[in-house]
Design a protein around this motif. Structure first.
Motif, PDB file in Angstrom:
ATOM      1  N   ALA A 156     -89.563  31.216 -49.383  1.00 35.78           N
ATOM      2  CA  ALA A 156     -91.276  30.862 -49.800  1.00 35.78           C
ATOM      3  C   ALA A 156     -91.806  32.038 -50.447  1.00 35.78           C
ATOM      4  O   ALA A 156     -92.458  32.222 -50.992  1.00 35.78           O
ATOM      5  N   GLU A 157     -91.019  33.485 -50.269  1.00 30.66           N
ATOM      6  CA  GLU A 157     -91.719  34.593 -50.692  1.00 30.66           C
ATOM      7  C   GLU A 157     -90.822  34.992 -51.983  1.00 30.66           C
ATOM      8  O   GLU A 157     -91.317  36.135 -52.493  1.00 30.66           O
TER       9      GLU A 157
ATOM     10  N   ARG B 157     -90.164  30.781 -57.518  1.00 31.48           N
ATOM     11  CA  ARG B 157     -89.624  29.220 -57.473  1.00 31.48           C
ATOM     12  C   ARG B 157     -88.158  28.945 -57.596  1.00 31.48           C
ATOM     13  O   ARG B 157     -87.628  27.633 -57.339  1.00 31.48           O
TER      14      ARG B 157
ATOM     15  N   CYS C  41     -88.911  30.548 -44.664  1.00 30.64           N
ATOM     16  CA  CYS C  41     -89.944  31.608 -45.000  1.00 30.64           C
ATOM     17  C   CYS C  41     -89.355  32.645 -45.982  1.00 30.64           C
ATOM     18  O   CYS C  41     -90.122  33.139 -46.897  1.00 30.64           O
TER      19      CYS C  41
ATOM     20  N   SER D  88     -99.027  26.838 -41.378  1.00 29.47           N
ATOM     21  CA  SER D  88     -99.403  28.162 -41.514  1.00 29.47           C
ATOM     22  C   SER D  88    -100.280  28.636 -40.356  1.00 29.47           C
ATOM     23  O   SER D  88    -100.011  29.707 -39.310  1.00 29.47           O
TER      24      SER D  88
ATOM     25  N   ARG E 229     -93.094  23.543 -49.370  1.00 24.61           N
ATOM     26  CA  ARG E 229     -94.161  24.441 -49.742  1.00 24.61           C
ATOM     27  C   ARG E 229     -95.411  23.919 -49.038  1.00 24.61           C
ATOM     28  O   ARG E 229     -96.146  24.325 -48.249  1.00 24.61           O
ATOM     29  N   GLU E 230     -95.435  22.427 -49.199  1.00 25.65           N
ATOM     30  CA  GLU E 230     -96.648  21.811 -48.404  1.00 25.65           C
ATOM     31  C   GLU E 230     -96.497  21.873 -47.041  1.00 25.65           C
ATOM     32  O   GLU E 230     -97.661  22.219 -46.239  1.00 25.65           O
TER      33      GLU E 230
ATOM     34  N   GLU F 238     -91.161  21.188 -53.240  1.00 29.29           N
ATOM     35  CA  GLU F 238     -92.705  21.134 -53.327  1.00 29.29           C
ATOM     36  C   GLU F 238     -93.060  20.580 -51.709  1.00 29.29           C
ATOM     37  O   GLU F 238     -93.994  21.399 -51.033  1.00 29.29           O
TER      38      GLU F 238
ATOM     39  N   LEU G 263     -95.036  24.044 -45.107  1.00 30.79           N
ATOM     40  CA  LEU G 263     -95.302  25.424 -44.627  1.00 30.79           C
ATOM     41  C   LEU G 263     -96.702  25.902 -44.657  1.00 30.79           C
ATOM     42  O   LEU G 263     -97.371  26.545 -43.891  1.00 30.79           O
ATOM     43  N   CYS G 264     -97.265  25.371 -45.851  1.00 34.02           N
ATOM     44  CA  CYS G 264     -99.005  25.687 -46.061  1.00 34.02           C
ATOM     45  C   CYS G 264     -99.655  25.209 -44.837  1.00 34.02           C
ATOM     46  O   CYS G 264    -100.472  25.625 -44.107  1.00 34.02           O
ATOM     47  N   ALA G 265     -99.202  23.977 -44.588  1.00 32.79           N
ATOM     48  CA  ALA G 265    -100.167  22.974 -43.513  1.00 32.79           C
ATOM     49  C   ALA G 265     -99.710  23.681 -42.095  1.00 32.79           C
ATOM     50  O   ALA G 265    -100.684  23.541 -41.215  1.00 32.79           O
TER      51      ALA G 265
END
Length: 135
Positions: free
Chosen positions: A36-37, A40, A33, A100, A93-94, A90, A96-98
């Motif tokens: 992610a903030e 990159r 987390c 969230s 990131r994917e 990546e 974490l997005c999925a």
């Protein structure tokens, strides 16, 4: 007291949901987390340790686990032999997005379950969807 109880409930449920959803520990999730903030390019390991209040030796182990899972990369910092930069992949990131929406729902439900109607109303200003979870 209500806030302490709610915090404990949220952390306990989130630990389980993170392990189930992302297959990482709660501490590793906090690292993801934080990264992610960031840009990159990531952060130096020393900065990650400072921001999370973790000993550098423990962080090195957690980063190694995340790297083996393909969730972070480690690179040397140009001009500094000891400097190490850590960044999300990546894949991370994917993931974490999925995850969230599920994780946010876990937090909202835990908060809603640990408070009475008055506390939920007061907390609603901070967590707008909290009342939706209580229904």
């Amino acid at each position: 007291m209500v806030l302490l109880a709610a915090t404990g409930t949220v952390e306990q449920r989130l630990r389980s949901a993170v392990k189930e959803t992302l297959d990482v520990s709660h501490d590793e999730f906090l690292i993801l987390c934080l990264l992610a903030e960031q840009p990159r390019t990531g952060l130096r390991m020393t900065r990650v340790a400072d921001l999370l209040g973790r000993p550098k030796s423990r962080l090195t182990y957690q980063i190694a686990c995340l790297q083996r899972a393909g969730l972070v990369t480690r690179t040397s910092v140009c001009g500094d032999k000891r400097g190490v930069q850590v960044a999300l992949t990546e894949k991370a990131r994917e993931l974490l997005c999925a995850a969230s929406a599920r994780l946010a729902g876990t937090v909202r439900r835990a908060l809603a379950d640990s408070m009475g109607p008055e506390q939920r109303a007061a907390m609603g200003a901070l967590v707008p969807d909290l009342d939706d979870e209580a229904r």
